[in-house]
Design a protein around this motif. Structure first.
Motif, PDB file in Angstrom:
ATOM      1  N   ALA A  38       0.820  -1.220   0.000  1.00 14.30           N
ATOM      2  CA  ALA A  38       0.000   0.000   0.000  1.00 14.30           C
ATOM      3  C   ALA A  38       0.849   1.263   0.000  1.00 14.30           C
ATOM      4  O   ALA A  38       0.381   2.332  -0.363  1.00 14.30           O
ATOM      5  CB  ALA A  38      -0.920  -0.004   1.221  1.00 14.30           C
ATOM      6  N   GLY A  39       2.087   1.138   0.448  1.00 14.14           N
ATOM      7  CA  GLY A  39       2.976   2.313   0.509  1.00 14.14           C
ATOM      8  C   GLY A  39       3.388   2.677   1.927  1.00 14.14           C
ATOM      9  O   GLY A  39       3.980   3.731   2.142  1.00 14.14           O
ATOM     10  N   LYS A  40       3.075   1.806   2.886  1.00 17.68           N
ATOM     11  CA  LYS A  40       3.392   2.104   4.296  1.00 17.68           C
ATOM     12  C   LYS A  40       4.907   2.244   4.498  1.00 17.68           C
ATOM     13  O   LYS A  40       5.376   3.202   5.080  1.00 17.68           O
ATOM     14  CB  LYS A  40       2.888   0.983   5.220  1.00 17.68           C
ATOM     15  CG  LYS A  40       1.403   0.729   5.196  1.00 17.68           C
ATOM     16  CD  LYS A  40       0.988  -0.192   6.317  1.00 17.68           C
ATOM     17  CE  LYS A  40       1.593  -1.583   6.252  1.00 17.68           C
ATOM     18  NZ  LYS A  40       1.105  -2.457   5.204  1.00 17.68           N
ATOM     19  N   THR A  41       5.647   1.257   4.004  1.00 19.27           N
ATOM     20  CA  THR A  41       7.101   1.266   4.220  1.00 19.27           C
ATOM     21  C   THR A  41       7.751   2.439   3.489  1.00 19.27           C
ATOM     22  O   THR A  41       8.640   3.087   4.031  1.00 19.27           O
ATOM     23  CB  THR A  41       7.699  -0.088   3.785  1.00 19.27           C
ATOM     24  OG1 THR A  41       7.151  -1.089   4.638  1.00 19.27           O
ATOM     25  CG2 THR A  41       9.210  -0.107   3.922  1.00 19.27           C
ATOM     26  N   THR A  42       7.266   2.738   2.275  1.00 17.53           N
ATOM     27  CA  THR A  42       7.813   3.887   1.529  1.00 17.53           C
ATOM     28  C   THR A  42       7.605   5.165   2.331  1.00 17.53           C
ATOM     29  O   THR A  42       8.513   5.984   2.464  1.00 17.53           O
ATOM     30  CB  THR A  42       7.104   4.006   0.157  1.00 17.53           C
ATOM     31  OG1 THR A  42       7.265   2.780  -0.529  1.00 17.53           O
ATOM     32  CG2 THR A  42       7.670   5.129  -0.667  1.00 17.53           C
ATOM     33  N   LEU A  43       6.400   5.306   2.898  1.00 16.90           N
ATOM     34  CA  LEU A  43       6.089   6.499   3.683  1.00 16.90           C
ATOM     35  C   LEU A  43       6.991   6.587   4.919  1.00 16.90           C
ATOM     36  O   LEU A  43       7.535   7.641   5.244  1.00 16.90           O
ATOM     37  CB  LEU A  43       4.609   6.457   4.096  1.00 16.90           C
ATOM     38  CG  LEU A  43       4.055   7.674   4.818  1.00 16.90           C
ATOM     39  CD1 LEU A  43       4.352   8.957   4.066  1.00 16.90           C
ATOM     40  CD2 LEU A  43       2.567   7.533   5.023  1.00 16.90           C
ATOM     41  N   MET A  44       7.180   5.444   5.577  1.00 17.68           N
ATOM     42  CA  MET A  44       8.028   5.429   6.776  1.00 17.68           C
ATOM     43  C   MET A  44       9.479   5.734   6.421  1.00 17.68           C
ATOM     44  O   MET A  44      10.170   6.416   7.164  1.00 17.68           O
ATOM     45  CB  MET A  44       7.934   4.067   7.444  1.00 17.68           C
ATOM     46  CG  MET A  44       6.567   3.791   7.991  1.00 17.68           C
ATOM     47  SD  MET A  44       6.681   2.900   9.521  1.00 17.68           S
ATOM     48  CE  MET A  44       5.374   3.600  10.457  1.00 17.68           C
ATOM     49  N   ARG A  45       9.914   5.211   5.289  1.00 19.80           N
ATOM     50  CA  ARG A  45      11.299   5.475   4.858  1.00 19.80           C
ATOM     51  C   ARG A  45      11.497   6.958   4.552  1.00 19.80           C
ATOM     52  O   ARG A  45      12.564   7.505   4.754  1.00 19.80           O
ATOM     53  CB  ARG A  45      11.632   4.634   3.619  1.00 19.80           C
ATOM     54  CG  ARG A  45      11.915   3.202   3.973  1.00 19.80           C
ATOM     55  CD  ARG A  45      12.214   2.374   2.758  1.00 19.80           C
ATOM     56  NE  ARG A  45      12.733   1.076   3.141  1.00 19.80           N
ATOM     57  CZ  ARG A  45      12.904   0.064   2.315  1.00 19.80           C
ATOM     58  NH1 ARG A  45      12.613   0.210   1.040  1.00 19.80           N
ATOM     59  NH2 ARG A  45      13.379  -1.086   2.736  1.00 19.80           N
ATOM     60  N   MET A  46      10.441   7.587   4.054  1.00 22.29           N
ATOM     61  CA  MET A  46      10.548   9.025   3.768  1.00 22.29           C
ATOM     62  C   MET A  46      10.575   9.831   5.056  1.00 22.29           C
ATOM     63  O   MET A  46      11.343  10.767   5.197  1.00 22.29           O
ATOM     64  CB  MET A  46       9.362   9.467   2.926  1.00 22.29           C
ATOM     65  CG  MET A  46       9.544   9.087   1.505  1.00 22.29           C
ATOM     66  SD  MET A  46       8.275   9.884   0.564  1.00 22.29           S
ATOM     67  CE  MET A  46       8.473   8.986  -0.915  1.00 22.29           C
ATOM     68  N   LEU A  47       9.730   9.438   6.012  1.00 22.52           N
ATOM     69  CA  LEU A  47       9.707  10.160   7.288  1.00 22.52           C
ATOM     70  C   LEU A  47      11.038  10.006   8.021  1.00 22.52           C
ATOM     71  O   LEU A  47      11.492  10.919   8.699  1.00 22.52           O
ATOM     72  CB  LEU A  47       8.566   9.633   8.172  1.00 22.52           C
ATOM     73  CG  LEU A  47       7.159   9.948   7.692  1.00 22.52           C
ATOM     74  CD1 LEU A  47       6.133   9.212   8.536  1.00 22.52           C
ATOM     75  CD2 LEU A  47       6.894  11.443   7.746  1.00 22.52           C
ATOM     76  N   SER A  48      11.663   8.826   7.857  1.00 25.08           N
ATOM     77  CA  SER A  48      12.927   8.589   8.563  1.00 25.08           C
ATOM     78  C   SER A  48      14.117   9.209   7.832  1.00 25.08           C
ATOM     79  O   SER A  48      15.226   9.206   8.347  1.00 25.08           O
ATOM     80  CB  SER A  48      13.148   7.087   8.716  1.00 25.08           C
ATOM     81  OG  SER A  48      13.346   6.513   7.440  1.00 25.08           O
ATOM     82  N   GLY A  49      13.892   9.718   6.623  1.00 28.20           N
ATOM     83  CA  GLY A  49      14.969  10.371   5.880  1.00 28.20           C
ATOM     84  C   GLY A  49      15.749   9.431   4.980  1.00 28.20           C
ATOM     85  O   GLY A  49      16.742   9.824   4.386  1.00 28.20           O
ATOM     86  N   PHE A  50      15.318   8.172   4.857  1.00 27.34           N
ATOM     87  CA  PHE A  50      16.035   7.235   3.992  1.00 27.34           C
ATOM     88  C   PHE A  50      15.708   7.472   2.518  1.00 27.34           C
ATOM     89  O   PHE A  50      16.554   7.331   1.651  1.00 27.34           O
ATOM     90  CB  PHE A  50      15.705   5.793   4.386  1.00 27.34           C
ATOM     91  CG  PHE A  50      16.492   4.768   3.610  1.00 27.34           C
ATOM     92  CD1 PHE A  50      17.863   4.695   3.740  1.00 27.34           C
ATOM     93  CD2 PHE A  50      15.861   3.888   2.741  1.00 27.34           C
ATOM     94  CE1 PHE A  50      18.610   3.767   3.017  1.00 27.34           C
ATOM     95  CE2 PHE A  50      16.589   2.954   2.023  1.00 27.34           C
ATOM     96  CZ  PHE A  50      17.963   2.896   2.155  1.00 27.34           C
ATOM     97  N   LEU A  51      14.463   7.860   2.252  1.00 26.57           N
ATOM     98  CA  LEU A  51      14.056   8.194   0.880  1.00 26.57           C
ATOM     99  C   LEU A  51      13.611   9.650   0.840  1.00 26.57           C
ATOM    100  O   LEU A  51      13.145  10.183   1.846  1.00 26.57           O
ATOM    101  CB  LEU A  51      12.893   7.302   0.425  1.00 26.57           C
ATOM    102  CG  LEU A  51      13.160   5.827   0.199  1.00 26.57           C
ATOM    103  CD1 LEU A  51      11.858   5.111  -0.154  1.00 26.57           C
ATOM    104  CD2 LEU A  51      14.181   5.603  -0.898  1.00 26.57           C
ATOM    105  N   THR A  52      13.737  10.247  -0.320  1.00 25.93           N
ATOM    106  CA  THR A  52      13.241  11.626  -0.459  1.00 25.93           C
ATOM    107  C   THR A  52      12.015  11.621  -1.376  1.00 25.93           C
ATOM    108  O   THR A  52      11.970  10.853  -2.343  1.00 25.93           O
ATOM    109  CB  THR A  52      14.320  12.538  -1.077  1.00 25.93           C
ATOM    110  OG1 THR A  52      14.845  11.896  -2.225  1.00 25.93           O
ATOM    111  CG2 THR A  52      15.439  12.807  -0.098  1.00 25.93           C
ATOM    112  N   PRO A  53      11.030  12.465  -1.065  1.00 28.49           N
ATOM    113  CA  PRO A  53       9.830  12.480  -1.935  1.00 28.49           C
ATOM    114  C   PRO A  53      10.124  13.161  -3.270  1.00 28.49           C
ATOM    115  O   PRO A  53      11.004  14.020  -3.347  1.00 28.49           O
ATOM    116  CB  PRO A  53       8.819  13.291  -1.115  1.00 28.49           C
ATOM    117  CG  PRO A  53       9.611  14.092  -0.163  1.00 28.49           C
ATOM    118  CD  PRO A  53      10.906  13.389   0.075  1.00 28.49           C
ATOM    119  N   ASP A  54       9.375  12.754  -4.313  1.00 28.37           N
ATOM    120  CA  ASP A  54       9.517  13.410  -5.619  1.00 28.37           C
ATOM    121  C   ASP A  54       8.930  14.816  -5.552  1.00 28.37           C
ATOM    122  O   ASP A  54       9.403  15.738  -6.186  1.00 28.37           O
ATOM    123  CB  ASP A  54       8.785  12.608  -6.708  1.00 28.37           C
ATOM    124  CG  ASP A  54       9.417  11.250  -6.917  1.00 28.37           C
ATOM    125  OD1 ASP A  54      10.598  11.096  -6.544  1.00 28.37           O
ATOM    126  OD2 ASP A  54       8.725  10.351  -7.440  1.00 28.37           O
TER     127      ASP A  54
END
Lengths: 312, 250
Positions: A38-54
């Motif tokens: 659903a995108g839960k892990t992607t969202l968490m990775r963004m909040l933690s700073g591991f991924l950056t949003p487009d």
């Protein structure tokens, strides 16, 4: 504590998140719910700073997560999915190393190490090699790691996955205890976990937020058939004939009790509530001793939210 | 700096947790010993002392084993972190990608220097033998030049290995790719350098040949162009590794 505004993320061929926005206040415990992918892990990775949003922006404790990533990371304790650890290290060695790279200085490292070991029940395994410990202990080491630098915000991605029921209870009670001093974001698809720990839920499906509310409101707002239980002093046949004249009442179950009362489970049409049943019963001069709404479970509410979105 | 030292310490410990590190040390030190034994035989057979450093630092056993040995050490640097999932845990702490990648690189480079420790001992042995025989040993300049060559080659080889480890999650792929690049370039440029038919091919080969560079260094020649070539290549390879890591997160 967290303000997320219209963030989107696309991976090759997949739109992982679409215009997601939400806010989380200080010391709240919020559960992220959603099916796999659903995108839960992607969202968490963004909040933690591991991924950056487009696109879009994330603000944590007043700091922009992209412009001030280091300040944000100082304030976040993150437990990734599957709890990655260095299996060759000893527990104390690992936690000391993690404290140091998270900026915990000098003597405070030892104090924090003792504290998190006590909080997470790791006092007996400090000298043990991580790779030789059970899944439950490793999960607790992950939690201790997330806590070692006293973060304001804890992000826990499926913290109880793979644990036995006893370990799950231990981890849940630990998270509940932490909620007094930290803001907690918890990703899971175990409904009991959300009910046991969280105050609010955020439901994600196919990269979109489909519901964001308190656990109680989310349950109530779900578009399920309303059901009530009622005990009435009346004969079964008489009640049946009375109810036939009312279109919005459906009898799901009817039991004659030993003391002569009648116990009924009624399904009400959308828009009707227990108070409407009460008013109708009063009009019919029926004597009631019990009238109770059957609340839908979080699981039913979650399934309804998913179905509503798909239109099934 | 404190955090960098902390990262470096863990990396060095992690290197020595694996049996592979000990196997590599055993293998390379054994080859160094054989190379030294061969060097002593050559000297006993009347080879000039001035050739000692060339034989010690540029013996075929060492020249052709380094493209195998270095990727075996560097293959795990980033690829293993990615495989274990610990990359996510590390990069969500306040440390930067640059600190992380540099700590990885320096740890591999320190291990590379440890591989060359026997060469220091052998130089001491040679000096002792010369004193015994009443012969003047080679000057400090020649030794400094030879070790400069070892250091520059180490920087470049480890930077290639690091980049390969950043590009893939599979350690074996990283090792094979590193070996292919290092061994391939060593062989191709060496053969080009010996080409007699085309002058241009020969000069390109000689300019890029690690083998030719090490020969010069062990003769006591430090060519600033070669120093810049190795330093420049190492810097852009490390920089590219950092950028790739950042890019894979965005």
């Amino acid at each position: 504590m967290i303000r997320v505004e219209a963030i989107s993320k696309q991976f090759v061929g997949i739109q992982a998140l679409k215009q997601v926005s939400f806010e989380v206040g200080a010391n709240e415990v919020v559960g992220f719910l959603g099916p796999n992918g659903a995108g839960k892990t992607t969202l968490m990775r963004m909040l933690s700073g591991f991924l950056t949003p487009d696109e879009g922006s994330i603000e944590v404790a007043g700091f922009d997560a992209i412009m001030n990533a280091r300040e944000v990371k100082r304030r976040i304790g993150y437990l990734p999915e599957h709890c990655p650890l260095y299996p060759e290290m000893r527990v104390d060695e690992f936690l000391t190393y993690r404290a140091a790279i998270k900026g915990v200085l000098g003597r405070r490292v030892r104090d924090r190490l003792q504290m998190v070991k006590m909080q997470c029940g790791l006092e007996q395994v400090g000298h043990r090699i991580i790779g030789q410990l059970s899944k439950g202990y490793r999960q607790r080491i992950g939690l201790a790691d997330a806590l070692i630098h006293e973060p304001e915000l804890l992000i826990l991605d499926e913290p109880t996955v793979g644990l036995d029921p006893h370990q799950i209870r231990q981890v849940r009670s630990l998270i509940k205890g932490l909620a007094k001093q930290h803001t907690v974001l918890l990703s899971t698809h175990i409904m009991q976990e959300v009910e046991a720990v969280c105050e609010r839920v955020l439901v994600i499906r196919s990269g979109e937020v489909v519901a964001a509310d308190t656990v109680d409101n989310f349950r109530k707002d779900a578009s399920l058939d309303r059901s009530v239980i009622m005990e009435v002093q009346c004969e079964a046949v008489a009640f049946q004939s009375l109810s036939e004249s009312v279109a919005w009442i459906g009898i799901a179950r009817m039991d004659a009790l030993a003391d002569g009362w009648l116990r009924l489970e009624l399904n009400l049409e959308e828009g009707y509530l227990a108070e409407d049943v009460f008013a109708w019963a009063a009009e019919m001069k029926l004597v009631l001793r019990l009238l109770q709404t059957i609340e839908s479970t979080l699981e039913e509410a979650f399934v309804a939210a998913m179905d509503e979105k798909t239109g099934s | 700096m404190r955090i960098f030292m902390c990262l470096l310490k863990r990396e060095l410990r992690a290197l020595f947790y694996t049996p592979l590190a000990y196997a590599v040390l055993f293998f390379f030190w054994l080859l160094s010993g054989l190379n030294f034994f061969w060097l002593l035989q050559q000297l006993a057979d009347g080879e000039r002392l001035i050739m000692a450093l060339q034989l010690l630092f540029n013996g075929p056993l060492l020249t052709f084993s380094l493209p195998v040995v270095v990727p075996l050490v560097t293959m795990r640097l980033i690829a293993e972190e990615r495989r274990l999932g610990t990359l996510e845990a590390v990069l969500t702490t306040p440390i930067s990608e640059t600190q992380f990648v540099l700590a990885k690189f320096v740890s591999a480079f320190v291990f590379y220097l440890i591989l060359w420790l026997p060469a220091v001992i052998y130089c001491g042995v040679l000096k002792g033998l010369c004193l015994e025989q009443g012969v003047v040993f080679l000057g400090a300049g020649s030794l400094i030049a030879a070790f400069t060559g070892v250091i520059l080659m180490g920087l470049f080889y480890n930077a290639v290995g690091l980049l390969m480890s950043t590009l893939t999650t599979n350690q074996v792929v990283a090792a094979i790719a590193g070996f292919a690049i290092l061994f391939g370039s060593l062989l191709v440029f060496m053969l080009m350098g010996y080409s007699t038919q085309y002058e241009a091919v020969r000069s390109v080969g000689q300019f890029f040949s690690t083998f030719a560079h090490m020969l010069d260094f062990s003769r006591g020649v430090i060519d600033s162009r070669v120093v810049l070539l190795y330093l420049g290549n190492s810097v852009w390879l490390i920089y590219t590794s950092i950028r790739i890591l950042e890019w894979k997160r965005s």
